[in-house]
Design a protein around this motif. Structure first.
Motif, short mmCIF file in Angstrom:
data_model
loop_
_atom_site.label_atom_id
_atom_site.label_comp_id
_atom_site.label_asym_id
_atom_site.label_seq_id
_atom_site.Cartn_x
_atom_site.Cartn_y
_atom_site.Cartn_z
N MET A 77 52.88 -56.62 -8.95
CA MET A 77 53.52 -55.16 -9.55
C MET A 77 54.69 -54.76 -9.29
SD MET A 77 51.36 -52.00 -10.13
CE MET A 77 51.52 -50.51 -10.28
N VAL A 78 55.28 -55.24 -7.84
CA VAL A 78 56.57 -54.37 -7.29
C VAL A 78 57.47 -55.27 -8.09
CG1 VAL A 78 57.83 -55.03 -5.40
CG2 VAL A 78 55.51 -54.03 -5.63
N ASN A 79 57.43 -56.21 -8.74
CA ASN A 79 58.67 -57.67 -9.53
C ASN A 79 58.75 -56.54 -11.03
OD1 ASN A 79 57.79 -58.70 -7.60
ND2 ASN A 79 59.74 -60.31 -8.13
N HIS A 80 57.23 -56.27 -11.05
CA HIS A 80 57.01 -55.29 -12.10
C HIS A 80 57.13 -54.16 -12.84
CE1 HIS A 80 54.14 -55.19 -16.54
NE2 HIS A 80 55.78 -54.84 -16.98
N ARG A 81 57.13 -53.29 -11.76
CA ARG A 81 56.95 -51.56 -11.90
C ARG A 81 57.58 -51.71 -10.82
NH1 ARG A 81 54.79 -50.51 -16.33
NH2 ARG A 81 52.90 -51.63 -17.42
N LYS A 82 58.90 -52.28 -10.24
CA LYS A 82 59.86 -51.70 -8.58
C LYS A 82 60.01 -50.18 -8.90
CE LYS A 82 62.56 -53.33 -5.25
NZ LYS A 82 63.27 -54.32 -4.67
N GLY A 89 57.18 -42.96 -4.18
CA GLY A 89 57.05 -42.36 -3.13
C GLY A 89 56.40 -42.76 -2.13
N ILE A 90 54.81 -43.87 -2.54
CA ILE A 90 54.36 -43.30 -2.18
C ILE A 90 53.69 -44.72 -1.13
CG2 ILE A 90 52.42 -45.53 -3.63
CD1 ILE A 90 50.05 -43.23 -3.72
N ALA A 91 54.73 -45.71 -1.23
CA ALA A 91 54.59 -47.25 0.14
C ALA A 91 55.73 -46.24 0.56
CB ALA A 91 54.71 -47.98 -0.74
N ASP A 92 56.01 -46.60 1.67
CA ASP A 92 57.16 -46.80 3.14
C ASP A 92 58.06 -47.92 2.20
OD1 ASP A 92 56.40 -44.41 4.60
OD2 ASP A 92 54.54 -46.18 4.28
N TYR A 93 57.45 -49.22 2.02
CA TYR A 93 57.79 -50.36 1.99
C TYR A 93 57.66 -50.61 0.61
CZ TYR A 93 60.36 -49.86 6.40
OH TYR A 93 61.15 -49.33 7.78
N VAL A 94 58.54 -51.66 -0.63
CA VAL A 94 58.61 -51.58 -1.45
C VAL A 94 58.97 -53.28 -1.14
CG1 VAL A 94 58.93 -51.56 -3.93
CG2 VAL A 94 58.16 -49.46 -2.82
N ILE A 95 58.53 -54.18 -1.79
CA ILE A 95 58.87 -55.51 -1.09
C ILE A 95 58.17 -56.35 -1.78
CG2 ILE A 95 58.83 -57.56 0.48
CD1 ILE A 95 57.81 -54.93 3.17
#
Ligand code: SF4
Length: 427
Positions: A77-82, A89-95
């Motif tokens: 989902m990160v690669n799709h909706r980064k 802002g819900i996560a501290d790190y988006v990897i």
């Protein structure tokens, strides 16, 4: 420091989480399963709209219940909706997926220096350490990532990139180390394993080499595409180390639909493959994935899918309602099927799956199975799977978890509930 993991999606994701959990443990963190933690890692999936929705719910729930915890989100989902995840802002790190293997280093640097820049880490799809402290009794082994097939409905090539094979020697070392560590079953997993290639080693050669690795362990091939496997490969399933079960993705039993899905085989070719497999192992267990409600699917072509699923006799059909994915060809195809029709069709396909399962269980009733005990509950009830991936239960008499036992699988329980249907085993 306590770290908690939440994984959604496929076995490739599960492998990556197992490896990361082991790494955090080796790094002095306590891995907790639920409850309070200082770090939450969410390994996401984006294969359907429902997967995205589930990932959002998990993230919101964690943030609500643990406002001060550090949250790292990674996965497809990160690669799709980064952008969406960063803006929320819900996560501290988006990897992203390519840097997921560096996740421990990123989080550890954060606690040492107060901040870390994930983009500063190398992209590496395979640099995961062998997972010893995992959430599973069976050891998942990732051998392949990405895909070049571009089936018209599928988002995976866009979120996991081009087909990439892990070096064969790394795979052999990984398997030796987990077998030496005591694992009794290794499950080969990847995005498109049949297309594995490392120098002169293709998928078939790789499996042959793994069979020759010393040790009393079993090898399971997880989800795979219906590539034209050679007789030499199919013969390998006569070896007791290689579990006689494959989950071969059909997606549709209608040639018209397969064509518009850009699948690379016809129902005749798929049927021929299944017949060849059953020639080597008449007891072979075949399971599959089927999409219902693909754009343009009519009552007639849906019926063809149903008839084909019955004919092949898959003992389990993982039924997906077609889910529109942005950027895929099918998303802009005409004749999108209404949700109500998709729901009706998926119920029909689930009933066929239940019928097929009953038929296959009846066929296997009374045979001997080598079961791997995965857990024993407080009442001494042992549960696990046989070589054919049949769920089995029996009353333990001194047996232990993570050990093999030969059983006669006699009675079938929960015949009306596909998820709970199982065998009673008699030593
Ligand atoms: S083979 Fe098709 S369905 Fe499977 S990952 Fe590749 S594109 Fe997706």
């Amino acid at each position: 420091m306590r770290v908690s993991f939440k994984t959604l999606g496929c076995r490739v994701n599960l492998f990556e989480t197992d490896a990361l959990a082991s790494r955090f443990k080796a790094g002095g963190y306590e891995v907790v399963d639920g409850g309070e933690a200082d770090v939450f890692v969410v390994n996401t999936c984006t294969v359907t709209n429902t997967s995205d929705q589930k990932c959002r719910q998990v993230l919101h729930q964690i943030r609500r219940n643990h406002p001060d915890a550090l949250i790292a989100v990674t996965g497809c989902m990160v690669n799709h909706r980064k952008a969406e995840l960063i803006q929320s802002g819900i996560a501290d790190y988006v990897i992203d997926n390519e840097r997921k293997s560096a996740l421990f280093d990123i989080i550890d640097e954060h606690f040492k220096k107060g901040y870390s820049d994930p983009e500063g880490y190398d992209r590496d799809l395979f640099s995961y350490q062998p997972a010893f402290d995992t959430f599973h009794t069976r050891s998942l082994i990732k051998i392949h990532d990405g895909c070049n097939n571009f089936c018209s409905y599928c988002i995976i090539p866009m979120v996991r990139g081009r087909a990439t094979s892990r070096p064969a020697n790394d795979i052999y070392d990984n398997i030796r180390s987990v077998v030496d560590h005591g694992f009794k079953e290794v499950v080969l997993t990847g995005v498109n394993m049949g297309r594995y290639h490392d120098g002169n080693t293709d998928f078939e050669t790789l499996v042959e080499h793994i069979i020759n690795i010393e040790g009393d362990f079993r090898i399971r091939v997880s989800s795979i595409e219906p590539d034209q496997f050679s007789d030499r490969f199919l013969q390998l399933f006569q070896h007791e180390k290689l579990a006689p079960h494959m989950h071969i993705c059909l997606q549709s039993g209608s040639d018209d639909t397969l064509k518009r899905m850009h699948r690379f085989y016809t129902t005749d070719q798929f049927r021929e493959l299944c017949q060849r497999i059953k020639t080597f192992r008449p007891d072979f267990n075949l399971t599959t994935d089927i999409i219902v409600g693909f754009p343009g699917e009519t009552e007639t072509t849906f019926q063809e899918s149903c008839d084909f699923a019955r004919e092949i006799g898959f003992s389990h059909i993982h039924t997906f309602k077609y889910s529109k994915r942005t950027g895929t060809k099918a998303a802009s195809m005409p004749d999108q099927v209404p949700e109500t029709v998709k729901t009706e069709r998926s119920e029909v396909m689930r009933r066929i799956s239940l019928e097929n399962k009953r038929r296959y269980f009846e066929q296997m009733k009374g045979t001997r199975e080598r079961m791997l005990i995965e857990r024993i509950d407080a009442n001494g009830r042992a549960r696990g799977y046989g070589a054919h991936y049949l769920p089995i239960q029996f009353s333990a008499q001194g047996q232990t978890k993570n050990s093999f036992i030969e059983l006669t699988i006699s009675d079938i329980i929960n015949k009306d509930n596909e998820d709970r249907m199982a065998f009673i085993g008699k030593p």
